[in-house]
Motif scaffolding. Structure first.
Motif, PDB file in Angstrom:
ATOM      1  N   LEU A 361       0.639  -1.126   0.106  1.00  0.00           N
ATOM      2  CA  LEU A 361      -0.036   0.139  -0.062  1.00  0.00           C
ATOM      3  C   LEU A 361       0.892   1.221  -0.116  1.00  0.00           C
ATOM      4  CD1 LEU A 361      -2.531  -1.329   2.382  1.00  0.00           C
ATOM      5  CD2 LEU A 361      -3.058  -0.452   0.225  1.00  0.00           C
ATOM      6  N   ALA A 362       2.160   1.277   0.746  1.00  0.00           N
ATOM      7  CA  ALA A 362       3.010   2.340   0.440  1.00  0.00           C
ATOM      8  C   ALA A 362       3.434   2.601  -0.816  1.00  0.00           C
ATOM      9  CB  ALA A 362       3.927   1.933   1.699  1.00  0.00           C
ATOM     10  N   GLU A 363       3.838   1.484  -1.674  1.00  0.00           N
ATOM     11  CA  GLU A 363       4.080   1.630  -2.939  1.00  0.00           C
ATOM     12  C   GLU A 363       2.933   2.261  -3.947  1.00  0.00           C
ATOM     13  OE1 GLU A 363       5.595  -2.133  -4.239  1.00  0.00           O
ATOM     14  OE2 GLU A 363       7.497  -1.657  -3.124  1.00  0.00           O
ATOM     15  N   ALA A 364       1.849   1.800  -3.575  1.00  0.00           N
ATOM     16  CA  ALA A 364       0.662   2.276  -4.354  1.00  0.00           C
ATOM     17  C   ALA A 364       0.418   3.812  -3.881  1.00  0.00           C
ATOM     18  CB  ALA A 364      -0.363   1.491  -4.097  1.00  0.00           C
ATOM     19  N   THR A 365       0.556   4.130  -2.986  1.00  0.00           N
ATOM     20  CA  THR A 365       0.196   5.590  -2.634  1.00  0.00           C
ATOM     21  C   THR A 365       1.156   6.368  -3.184  1.00  0.00           C
ATOM     22  OG1 THR A 365      -0.879   6.956  -0.804  1.00  0.00           O
ATOM     23  CG2 THR A 365       1.082   5.599  -0.189  1.00  0.00           C
ATOM     24  N   THR A 366       2.541   6.146  -3.092  1.00  0.00           N
ATOM     25  CA  THR A 366       3.342   7.143  -3.371  1.00  0.00           C
ATOM     26  C   THR A 366       3.444   7.116  -5.064  1.00  0.00           C
ATOM     27  OG1 THR A 366       5.259   5.037  -3.528  1.00  0.00           O
ATOM     28  CG2 THR A 366       5.265   6.721  -1.467  1.00  0.00           C
ATOM     29  N   ASP A 367       2.649   6.257  -5.557  1.00  0.00           N
ATOM     30  CA  ASP A 367       2.591   6.052  -7.030  1.00  0.00           C
ATOM     31  C   ASP A 367       1.392   6.963  -7.326  1.00  0.00           C
ATOM     32  OD1 ASP A 367       4.955   4.922  -7.489  1.00  0.00           O
ATOM     33  OD2 ASP A 367       4.428   3.118  -7.687  1.00  0.00           O
ATOM     34  N   SER A 368       0.716   7.171  -6.331  1.00  0.00           N
ATOM     35  CA  SER A 368      -0.770   7.791  -6.619  1.00  0.00           C
ATOM     36  C   SER A 368      -1.806   6.934  -7.422  1.00  0.00           C
ATOM     37  CB  SER A 368      -0.816   9.101  -7.325  1.00  0.00           C
ATOM     38  OG  SER A 368      -0.164  10.098  -6.553  1.00  0.00           O
ATOM     39  N   ASP A 369      -1.505   5.362  -7.267  1.00  0.00           N
ATOM     40  CA  ASP A 369      -2.206   4.389  -7.990  1.00  0.00           C
ATOM     41  C   ASP A 369      -3.523   4.061  -6.968  1.00  0.00           C
ATOM     42  OD1 ASP A 369      -3.026   2.572  -9.764  1.00  0.00           O
ATOM     43  OD2 ASP A 369      -0.924   1.299  -9.336  1.00  0.00           O
ATOM     44  N   THR A 370      -4.387   4.800  -7.409  1.00  0.00           N
ATOM     45  CA  THR A 370      -5.764   4.616  -6.892  1.00  0.00           C
ATOM     46  C   THR A 370      -6.206   3.346  -7.061  1.00  0.00           C
ATOM     47  OG1 THR A 370      -6.948   6.171  -8.393  1.00  0.00           O
ATOM     48  CG2 THR A 370      -6.126   7.134  -6.168  1.00  0.00           C
ATOM     49  N   PRO A 371      -6.530   2.953  -8.420  1.00  0.00           N
ATOM     50  CA  PRO A 371      -6.882   1.669  -8.631  1.00  0.00           C
ATOM     51  C   PRO A 371      -6.201   0.412  -7.756  1.00  0.00           C
ATOM     52  CG  PRO A 371      -6.732   2.869 -10.686  1.00  0.00           C
ATOM     53  CD  PRO A 371      -6.022   3.591  -9.597  1.00  0.00           C
ATOM     54  N   ARG A 372      -4.925   0.663  -7.818  1.00  0.00           N
ATOM     55  CA  ARG A 372      -4.245  -0.537  -6.965  1.00  0.00           C
ATOM     56  C   ARG A 372      -4.588  -0.152  -5.306  1.00  0.00           C
ATOM     57  NH1 ARG A 372      -1.683  -5.483  -6.736  1.00  0.00           N
ATOM     58  NH2 ARG A 372       0.000  -5.266  -5.460  1.00  0.00           N
ATOM     59  N   ILE A 373      -4.429   0.867  -4.907  1.00  0.00           N
ATOM     60  CA  ILE A 373      -5.092   0.847  -3.570  1.00  0.00           C
ATOM     61  C   ILE A 373      -6.529   0.364  -3.446  1.00  0.00           C
ATOM     62  CG2 ILE A 373      -5.562   2.563  -1.760  1.00  0.00           C
ATOM     63  CD1 ILE A 373      -3.670   4.433  -3.067  1.00  0.00           C
ATOM     64  N   ARG A 374      -7.414   0.542  -4.176  1.00  0.00           N
ATOM     65  CA  ARG A 374      -8.839   0.119  -4.082  1.00  0.00           C
ATOM     66  C   ARG A 374      -8.697  -1.368  -4.192  1.00  0.00           C
ATOM     67  NH1 ARG A 374     -10.410   2.903  -7.872  1.00  0.00           N
ATOM     68  NH2 ARG A 374     -11.288   4.692  -6.616  1.00  0.00           N
ATOM     69  N   HIS A 375      -7.825  -2.015  -5.101  1.00  0.00           N
ATOM     70  CA  HIS A 375      -7.824  -3.575  -5.326  1.00  0.00           C
ATOM     71  C   HIS A 375      -7.194  -4.205  -4.101  1.00  0.00           C
ATOM     72  CE1 HIS A 375      -6.966  -7.329  -7.129  1.00  0.00           C
ATOM     73  NE2 HIS A 375      -5.602  -7.136  -6.769  1.00  0.00           N
ATOM     74  N   LEU A 376      -6.269  -3.519  -3.710  1.00  0.00           N
ATOM     75  CA  LEU A 376      -5.592  -4.253  -2.406  1.00  0.00           C
ATOM     76  C   LEU A 376      -6.558  -4.081  -1.230  1.00  0.00           C
ATOM     77  CD1 LEU A 376      -1.990  -2.833  -2.606  1.00  0.00           C
ATOM     78  CD2 LEU A 376      -2.884  -5.094  -2.829  1.00  0.00           C
ATOM     79  N   LEU A 377      -7.259  -2.759  -0.910  1.00  0.00           N
ATOM     80  CA  LEU A 377      -8.331  -2.830   0.174  1.00  0.00           C
ATOM     81  C   LEU A 377      -9.571  -3.593   0.043  1.00  0.00           C
ATOM     82  CD1 LEU A 377      -8.069   0.859   0.965  1.00  0.00           C
ATOM     83  CD2 LEU A 377      -7.089  -0.584   2.080  1.00  0.00           C
ATOM     84  N   ALA A 378      -9.840  -3.905  -1.170  1.00  0.00           N
ATOM     85  CA  ALA A 378     -11.108  -4.695  -1.550  1.00  0.00           C
ATOM     86  C   ALA A 378     -10.762  -6.127  -1.259  1.00  0.00           C
ATOM     87  CB  ALA A 378     -11.693  -4.358  -2.935  1.00  0.00           C
ATOM     88  N   GLY A 379      -9.610  -6.699  -1.609  1.00  0.00           N
ATOM     89  CA  GLY A 379      -9.152  -7.879  -1.753  1.00  0.00           C
ATOM     90  C   GLY A 379      -8.907  -8.233   0.033  1.00  0.00           C
ATOM     91  N   TRP A 380      -8.397  -7.223   0.785  1.00  0.00           N
ATOM     92  CA  TRP A 380      -8.242  -7.446   2.220  1.00  0.00           C
ATOM     93  C   TRP A 380      -9.317  -7.300   2.869  1.00  0.00           C
ATOM     94  CZ3 TRP A 380      -9.173  -3.265   5.286  1.00  0.00           C
ATOM     95  CH2 TRP A 380      -8.949  -3.321   6.734  1.00  0.00           C
ATOM     96  N   ARG A 381     -10.507  -6.745   2.528  1.00  0.00           N
ATOM     97  CA  ARG A 381     -11.664  -6.537   3.162  1.00  0.00           C
ATOM     98  C   ARG A 381     -12.512  -8.190   2.951  1.00  0.00           C
ATOM     99  NH1 ARG A 381     -16.177  -6.839   0.180  1.00  0.00           N
ATOM    100  NH2 ARG A 381     -15.396  -5.026  -0.915  1.00  0.00           N
ATOM    101  N   ALA A 382     -12.343  -8.585   1.761  1.00  0.00           N
ATOM    102  CA  ALA A 382     -12.822  -9.824   1.438  1.00  0.00           C
ATOM    103  C   ALA A 382     -12.399 -10.886   2.269  1.00  0.00           C
ATOM    104  CB  ALA A 382     -13.017  -9.920  -0.070  1.00  0.00           C
ATOM    105  N   TRP A 383     -11.056 -11.022   2.357  1.00  0.00           N
ATOM    106  CA  TRP A 383     -10.351 -12.013   3.078  1.00  0.00           C
ATOM    107  C   TRP A 383     -10.901 -12.022   4.457  1.00  0.00           C
ATOM    108  CZ3 TRP A 383      -6.819 -11.442   7.056  1.00  0.00           C
ATOM    109  CH2 TRP A 383      -5.925 -12.792   7.321  1.00  0.00           C
ATOM    110  N   LEU A 384     -11.004 -10.776   4.991  1.00  0.00           N
ATOM    111  CA  LEU A 384     -11.598 -10.776   6.465  1.00  0.00           C
ATOM    112  C   LEU A 384     -13.124 -11.196   6.529  1.00  0.00           C
ATOM    113  CD1 LEU A 384     -10.012  -7.197   7.577  1.00  0.00           C
ATOM    114  CD2 LEU A 384      -9.162  -9.488   8.296  1.00  0.00           C
ATOM    115  N   GLU A 385     -13.727 -10.663   5.580  1.00  0.00           N
ATOM    116  CA  GLU A 385     -15.073 -11.288   5.671  1.00  0.00           C
ATOM    117  C   GLU A 385     -15.320 -12.614   5.430  1.00  0.00           C
ATOM    118  OE1 GLU A 385     -16.936  -9.180   2.537  1.00  0.00           O
ATOM    119  OE2 GLU A 385     -17.389  -7.449   3.742  1.00  0.00           O
ATOM    120  N   GLY A 386     -14.279 -13.646   4.778  1.00  0.00           N
ATOM    121  CA  GLY A 386     -14.294 -14.563   4.611  1.00  0.00           C
ATOM    122  C   GLY A 386     -13.820 -15.642   5.767  1.00  0.00           C
ATOM    123  N   ARG A 387     -13.396 -14.835   6.853  1.00  0.00           N
ATOM    124  CA  ARG A 387     -12.956 -15.744   8.166  1.00  0.00           C
ATOM    125  C   ARG A 387     -13.754 -15.271   9.138  1.00  0.00           C
ATOM    126  NH1 ARG A 387      -9.879 -15.960   4.209  1.00  0.00           N
ATOM    127  NH2 ARG A 387      -8.043 -17.517   4.090  1.00  0.00           N
TER     128      ARG A 387
END
Length: 553
Positions: A361-387
């Motif tokens: 996420l640090a690499e994504a935010t320094t690149d201002s890569d908002t699609p990458r940030i959204r992808h990482l956060l959505a995948g992390w939230r889905a992983w938590l919901e599955g557990r």
């Protein structure tokens, strides 16, 4: 006229030459540690565990023990329960009073180390004379054994005096802070600029006898003749409250050093992650962890097996070894899948460079890569919901902060928790806490983000919750600026935050100045147009009058 203040202290405290009256190395009772030590041992289960293991490994309980320097009163109580007679040496009279009151059966000496060595009297009736000690503990370095009331002495001279206190066949445990440690390089506020007693030391910078590299530490260890060899433990991430230790890192496999990078950067309990996010990444890529540890804990003991265990990373109360490392684990609890005490270590797929979701996420935010940030956060939230079970995360997954989750090496990159939480947690609560911790880490590291620095943190936090696909909490103040504690307690601004404020104020000043100049130009244009019109009309009137006068003549 000078005011005379009577000194009051318990009967088990003896004042020696070098005692400092208006001084305090221990934190105030209303400080962050509640009267505990401001150096190693304060709220550090790692240091407590190391002392417990040392006491257990000795062939017999030490008859006399000296603890030199300010240490956590809770740690002193544990030592006092395991030894025959405990002596504590500090330089500050208020600290001696605090320790003497907390440990009425201990002997507390207040003064310089040289005075304590030459002291042959008895501080109270029935106490044995002071002499060589079976066990000497100085986990807080020797710098805070130096008194303002004595002539300046070198680090090596103080260490030699301390080693001379050990009896034949005794044990010495000495802590050495690393002046070149990553905690010094990345600290928001340098220790030399802190305005408190505990950080004063004439040996801080200019003393060339102080070991500052692993090679210098090894050379110093060879000069101490207490035991044939010393066990050297490197502690991370900071010297005040270390939570990770490692041995023989130079011989450890690369996967183990990568695991160390993940362990060092994770937050422990309610404390935020260690500073230096980008610096830790650089150290890992350069493979220089042995050189930038916060310090070393050296143990000389003829009564303890001199050979160290296999290369390992130790984070109290867990020991984690790489998949190829021989020997049983010593984990009382560990990551999901970690065996119970005495089992064989499971194969741990450590990602390259100890990657955690925080680094991605640090690499994504320094690149201002908002699609990458959204992808990482959505995948992390889905992983938590599955557990989650009924909207509650079990303890192995309840600590959802990104610095505690390694990026899985499988195709799906399933996160790997470094250690379970102490208790289950509601799903949304864990998500909000993790997102607030992410924002706090970004701001503390001074990272460039897709959002303007002038934007309020609450707005950025709500944007992160939207990217993760969860609603924002009704009370955002509860998660900022101290997300781990769940309160909005005030804290000092870091250097990066102060620079961000200065930059924002410069931008606002530049904008205000630009608007002022624009208004000035507009006003001048308006005045010129108005004045020019008046002049033109006046000239036309004068011209018409002149023409009429000429015609009349």
């Amino acid at each position: 006229m000078a005011r005379i203040v009577e000194l009051t202290y318990p009967d088990n405290v003896t004042l020696l030459p070098g005692a400092m009256q208006n001084w305090r190395d221990l934190a105030a009772s209303d400080g962050p540690h509640g009267g505990a030590l401001t150096g190693p041992g304060a709220a550090s289960p790692l240091l407590h565990g190391m002392v417990d293991r040392l006491l257990t490994a000795l062939p017999e309980a030490p008859r006399r023990c000296l603890v030199a320097g300010p240490h956590d009163p809770a740690l002193l109580a544990r030592v006092a329960a395991a030894v025959g007679e405990l002596t504590v040496l500090v330089r500050a009279i208020p600290d001696a009073t605090t320790i003497g009151t907390a440990l009425p059966d201990a002997t507390v000496l207040c003064g310089s180390l040289a005075a304590a060595r030459s002291h042959g009297g008895t501080p109270r009736e029935g106490a044995s004379a002071h002499g060589p000690y079976d066990l000497v503990l100085a986990l807080d370095d020797v710098t805070r054994l130096h008194s303002l009331e004595e002539e300046p002495r070198t680090w090596r001279a103080l260490a030699a005096d301390l080693a001379a206190c050990v009896a034949e066949g005794g044990t010495l445990a000495l802590g050495i802070e690393n002046d070149l440690g990553l905690h010094r390089v990345s600290a928001p506020i340098a220790d030399v600029s802190r305005d408190d007693d505990g950080n004063w030391s004439p040996l801080m910078t200019w003393d060339a006898t102080r070991p500052r590299t692993p090679r210098q530490v090894a050379d110093f260890a060879a000069t101490v003749r207490i035991a044939p060899a010393a066990a050297v433990h490197q502690v991370f991430p900071d010297w005040r409250t270390p939570h990770t230790a490692a041995t023989r890192l130079d011989e450890a496999p690369r996967a183990l050093r990568d695991l160390l990078a993940a362990l060092v950067g994770r937050p422990v309990g309610d404390r935020p992650p260690a500073p230096g996010l980008l610096e830790r990444r650089a150290v890992t890529m350069a493979d220089r962890w042995p050189d930038v540890c916060a310090g070393w804990v050296l143990v000389w003991s003829p009564g303890v097996e001199a050979e160290e265990p296999p290369p390992c990373c130790r984070r109290a109360p867990t020991v984690v070894r790489s998949a190829g490392c021989p020997g049983p684990t010593d984990a009382s609890r560990g990551p999901p899948g970690c065996p119970a005490r005495g089992g064989s270590p499971p194969p741990i797929a450590v990602p390259a460079l100890g990657r955690t979701l925080m680094f991605d996420l640090a690499e994504a935010t320094t690149d201002s890569d908002t699609p990458r940030i959204r992808h990482l956060l959505a995948g992390w939230r889905a992983w938590l919901e599955g557990r989650a079970v009924g909207g509650v995360l079990p303890a192995p997954y309840a600590d959802a902060r990104f610095a505690t989750l390694m990026v899985g090496a499988d195709e799906d990159c399933v996160p790997i928790p470094l250690e379970p939480a102490t208790a289950p947690a509601p799903l949304q609560e864990a998500i909000w806490t993790a997102l607030a911790d992410l924002l706090a880490t970004w701001r503390a590291a001074g990272l460039r983000t897709p959002w303007p620095s002038s934007m309020h943190p609450h707005t950025v936090f709500r944007a992160l919750t939207a990217m993760a696909g969860v609603p924002a909490p009704a009370d955002v103040d509860r998660y900022w600026p101290d997300p781990a504690r769940g309160t909005a307690t005030a804290r000092p601004m870091t250097r990066q935050e102060m620079m961000a404020v200065i930059t924002r104020q410069r931008e606002q000043l530049r904008g205000a100045w630009s608007r002022f100049h624009w208004d000035e130009r507009q006003y001048l244009t308006y005045r010129l147009e108005k004045f020019g019109g008046r002049v033109g009309r006046r000239l036309r009137r004068e011209a018409r009058g002149l023409i009429r006068r000429n015609e009349a003549q």
